[in-house]
Write a protein that holds these residues in place. Sequence first.
Motif, PDB file in Angstrom:
ATOM      1  N   LEU A  99     -13.337 -10.953   6.762  1.00 37.97           N
ATOM      2  CA  LEU A  99     -13.585 -11.342   8.270  1.00 37.97           C
ATOM      3  C   LEU A  99     -14.801 -12.222   8.297  1.00 37.97           C
ATOM      4  CD1 LEU A  99     -12.325 -10.166  10.820  1.00 37.97           C
ATOM      5  CD2 LEU A  99     -13.485  -8.504  10.972  1.00 37.97           C
ATOM      6  N   THR A 100     -14.748 -13.356   9.230  1.00 40.07           N
ATOM      7  CA  THR A 100     -16.471 -13.900   9.159  1.00 40.07           C
ATOM      8  C   THR A 100     -16.119 -13.846  10.505  1.00 40.07           C
ATOM      9  OG1 THR A 100     -15.154 -16.471   9.351  1.00 40.07           O
ATOM     10  CG2 THR A 100     -15.734 -15.210   7.412  1.00 40.07           C
ATOM     11  N   ASP A 101     -16.936 -14.018  11.680  1.00 42.17           N
ATOM     12  CA  ASP A 101     -17.396 -14.692  12.558  1.00 42.17           C
ATOM     13  C   ASP A 101     -16.388 -15.510  13.493  1.00 42.17           C
ATOM     14  OD1 ASP A 101     -19.577 -12.895  12.464  1.00 42.17           O
ATOM     15  OD2 ASP A 101     -20.944 -14.849  12.815  1.00 42.17           O
ATOM     16  N   GLU A 102     -15.654 -16.173  12.404  1.00 46.26           N
ATOM     17  CA  GLU A 102     -14.404 -17.091  13.431  1.00 46.26           C
ATOM     18  C   GLU A 102     -13.276 -17.231  12.424  1.00 46.26           C
ATOM     19  OE1 GLU A 102     -15.533 -21.150  12.476  1.00 46.26           O
ATOM     20  OE2 GLU A 102     -17.597 -20.657  14.021  1.00 46.26           O
ATOM     21  N   THR A 103     -12.556 -16.081  11.430  1.00 46.61           N
ATOM     22  CA  THR A 103     -11.562 -16.600  11.008  1.00 46.61           C
ATOM     23  C   THR A 103     -11.397 -15.110  10.413  1.00 46.61           C
ATOM     24  OG1 THR A 103     -12.003 -16.940   8.940  1.00 46.61           O
ATOM     25  CG2 THR A 103     -11.842 -18.832  10.509  1.00 46.61           C
ATOM     26  N   LEU A 104     -10.119 -14.612   9.905  1.00 45.37           N
ATOM     27  CA  LEU A 104     -10.320 -13.520   9.400  1.00 45.37           C
ATOM     28  C   LEU A 104      -8.448 -13.960   8.172  1.00 45.37           C
ATOM     29  CD1 LEU A 104      -9.195 -10.243   8.343  1.00 45.37           C
ATOM     30  CD2 LEU A 104      -7.246 -10.788  10.023  1.00 45.37           C
ATOM     31  N   THR A 105      -9.611 -14.528   6.752  1.00 43.00           N
ATOM     32  CA  THR A 105      -8.553 -14.608   5.866  1.00 43.00           C
ATOM     33  C   THR A 105      -7.694 -13.439   5.133  1.00 43.00           C
ATOM     34  OG1 THR A 105     -10.123 -16.317   5.201  1.00 43.00           O
ATOM     35  CG2 THR A 105      -8.103 -15.894   3.586  1.00 43.00           C
ATOM     36  N   ILE A 106      -6.254 -13.666   5.412  1.00 40.43           N
ATOM     37  CA  ILE A 106      -5.369 -12.372   4.623  1.00 40.43           C
ATOM     38  C   ILE A 106      -4.826 -12.902   2.867  1.00 40.43           C
ATOM     39  CG2 ILE A 106      -3.249 -11.308   5.254  1.00 40.43           C
ATOM     40  CD1 ILE A 106      -3.926 -11.717   8.210  1.00 40.43           C
ATOM     41  N   THR A 107      -5.071 -11.989   2.183  1.00 40.36           N
ATOM     42  CA  THR A 107      -4.353 -12.884   0.780  1.00 40.36           C
ATOM     43  C   THR A 107      -3.533 -11.780   0.410  1.00 40.36           C
ATOM     44  OG1 THR A 107      -5.950 -13.933   0.311  1.00 40.36           O
ATOM     45  CG2 THR A 107      -4.514 -13.662  -1.131  1.00 40.36           C
ATOM     46  N   ILE A 108      -1.876 -11.173  -0.199  1.00 39.36           N
ATOM     47  CA  ILE A 108      -1.265 -10.871  -0.485  1.00 39.36           C
ATOM     48  C   ILE A 108      -0.733 -11.392  -1.351  1.00 39.36           C
ATOM     49  CG2 ILE A 108       0.266  -9.089   0.230  1.00 39.36           C
ATOM     50  CD1 ILE A 108      -0.774  -9.566   3.425  1.00 39.36           C
ATOM     51  N   GLU A 109      -1.017  -9.594  -2.648  1.00 38.28           N
ATOM     52  CA  GLU A 109       0.097 -10.694  -3.716  1.00 38.28           C
ATOM     53  C   GLU A 109       0.890  -9.554  -4.161  1.00 38.28           C
ATOM     54  OE1 GLU A 109       0.493 -13.159  -7.994  1.00 38.28           O
ATOM     55  OE2 GLU A 109      -1.428 -12.646  -7.070  1.00 38.28           O
ATOM     56  N   MET A 110       2.837  -9.225  -4.216  1.00 35.25           N
ATOM     57  CA  MET A 110       3.068  -8.211  -4.279  1.00 35.25           C
ATOM     58  C   MET A 110       4.121  -8.624  -5.555  1.00 35.25           C
ATOM     59  SD  MET A 110       2.394  -6.185  -2.267  1.00 35.25           S
ATOM     60  CE  MET A 110       4.316  -5.602  -2.774  1.00 35.25           C
ATOM     61  N   PHE A 111       4.383  -8.004  -6.104  1.00 35.73           N
ATOM     62  CA  PHE A 111       5.611  -7.547  -7.813  1.00 35.73           C
ATOM     63  C   PHE A 111       6.122  -6.731  -7.126  1.00 35.73           C
ATOM     64  CE2 PHE A 111       0.642  -8.174  -9.063  1.00 35.73           C
ATOM     65  CZ  PHE A 111       1.039  -9.674  -9.438  1.00 35.73           C
ATOM     66  N   ASP A 112       7.258  -7.261  -8.109  1.00 34.59           N
ATOM     67  CA  ASP A 112       8.169  -5.948  -8.050  1.00 34.59           C
ATOM     68  C   ASP A 112       9.360  -5.586  -7.252  1.00 34.59           C
ATOM     69  OD1 ASP A 112       8.195  -5.750 -10.860  1.00 34.59           O
ATOM     70  OD2 ASP A 112       6.781  -4.188 -10.455  1.00 34.59           O
ATOM     71  N   THR A 113       9.011  -6.121  -5.757  1.00 27.76           N
ATOM     72  CA  THR A 113       9.787  -5.662  -4.645  1.00 27.76           C
ATOM     73  C   THR A 113      10.846  -6.658  -4.370  1.00 27.76           C
ATOM     74  OG1 THR A 113       9.410  -7.960  -4.040  1.00 27.76           O
ATOM     75  CG2 THR A 113       8.005  -7.136  -3.340  1.00 27.76           C
ATOM     76  N   PRO A 114      12.192  -5.987  -3.951  1.00 26.55           N
ATOM     77  CA  PRO A 114      13.516  -7.094  -4.018  1.00 26.55           C
ATOM     78  C   PRO A 114      13.215  -8.652  -4.284  1.00 26.55           C
ATOM     79  CG  PRO A 114      13.215  -4.454  -2.610  1.00 26.55           C
ATOM     80  CD  PRO A 114      11.995  -4.911  -2.856  1.00 26.55           C
ATOM     81  N   ALA A 115      14.316  -8.983  -5.137  1.00 24.49           N
ATOM     82  CA  ALA A 115      14.280  -9.900  -4.925  1.00 24.49           C
ATOM     83  C   ALA A 115      14.648 -10.464  -4.035  1.00 24.49           C
ATOM     84  CB  ALA A 115      15.033 -10.383  -6.506  1.00 24.49           C
TER      85      ALA A 115
END
Length: 185
Positions: A28-44
């Motif tokens: 979280l910065t004054d101007e942006t929210l950067t979202i990074t998600i990495e998932m494994f072994d979810t239903p393919a």
Amino acid sequence: MANYHAEIVALNADKIGTAAHGTADFTLTDETLTITIEMFDTPANTEHWEHFHGFPDGKQALVAGPAQDANGDGFIDLMETGSVSGTTMVPFDDAPENMDIPHDRYPVADATGHFAYTKVVPLADLQDHFEQAFGSRDLQLDKRVVYIHGVPQSLVLPATVAGMVGDFDQHVTLPIAAGQIKRVD
């Protein structure tokens, strides 16, 4: 700048046949929210709705567990998460700032059940929509939980599994993993 992290662990793994897991990071910065998600072994080869959930009044949201299986069907469905996790707040889709939740513009896992998602969100736009929906511009990330949803339509779910949202049924909304967001700096 503030950094937040969630270790995402499996929900409903014994019922869906895979133990989805991964991480979510938020900067979280004054101007942006950067979202990074990495998932494994979810239903393919399945689309996975992903959001942060919480309480509009700022109460601490928690990850749902077996105690939330109110009807005893062995599944923790979307409706059963509400008592400890609050409501769906911000989607991690193609435009989180719009807070448009029921649609089909979320990540799709590959044949191994992996997906990676990164989005840089204009903070002012997100805060405007968040304030309209919840009465505050403060996202309070450290009081939220991340949920990953979605199982294949071929998975047989009992009639007791709730979670219809618009035209999307329980297969789309069934939680498969969740994690508590914590500030890390």
